[in-house]
Scaffold this motif. Sequence first.
Motif, short mmCIF file in Angstrom:
data_model
loop_
_atom_site.label_atom_id
_atom_site.label_comp_id
_atom_site.label_asym_id
_atom_site.label_seq_id
_atom_site.Cartn_x
_atom_site.Cartn_y
_atom_site.Cartn_z
N TYR A 103 19.69 38.25 -62.25
CA TYR A 103 19.71 38.71 -63.64
C TYR A 103 20.87 39.67 -63.88
O TYR A 103 21.55 39.59 -64.90
N ALA A 104 21.11 40.57 -62.94
CA ALA A 104 22.22 41.52 -63.10
C ALA A 104 23.56 40.79 -63.21
O ALA A 104 24.41 41.17 -64.02
N ARG A 105 23.76 39.74 -62.42
CA ARG A 105 25.00 38.97 -62.51
C ARG A 105 25.18 38.32 -63.87
O ARG A 105 26.29 38.01 -64.28
N HIS A 106 24.08 38.11 -64.58
CA HIS A 106 24.14 37.46 -65.89
C HIS A 106 23.99 38.46 -67.04
O HIS A 106 23.71 38.07 -68.16
N LEU A 138 18.78 42.46 -71.84
CA LEU A 138 20.05 41.80 -72.09
C LEU A 138 20.42 42.06 -73.55
O LEU A 138 19.70 41.65 -74.46
N ASP A 139 21.52 42.77 -73.77
CA ASP A 139 22.02 42.99 -75.12
C ASP A 139 22.92 41.83 -75.49
O ASP A 139 23.96 41.62 -74.85
N MET A 140 22.56 41.09 -76.50
CA MET A 140 23.30 39.90 -76.88
C MET A 140 24.70 40.23 -77.40
O MET A 140 25.61 39.44 -77.26
N ALA A 141 24.89 41.40 -77.98
CA ALA A 141 26.21 41.79 -78.46
C ALA A 141 27.20 41.89 -77.31
O ALA A 141 28.39 41.62 -77.46
#
Length: 89
Positions: free
Chosen positions: A59-62, A84-87
């Motif tokens: 998850y961190a890699r993404h 996860l911030d989409m911005a």
Amino acid sequence: MTHPPALLRPAVPADLDALVELHTRARTAYYRVRFLREAALAAGRVEAWERNERARAFYARHGWRPDGHRRPGPAGACYVRMRLDMAAA
């Protein structure tokens, strides 16, 4: 056109890495691309068991980052919530 039947067999310990990779890729792709973007959400959250270092690293890699929230989980280990911030994605 006929296809040979699919070969199904019980998983064995040697399959673990491939199964974990498949599961985490599918789950991340679903939450990040399909759900968050189509729903026009600004952010997403997912929980990973703190002892599952492989999932947390994936998850961190993404782009997912721990947000400081934890809740009790099995075997005396917590679930770590990641955001996860989409911005930024």
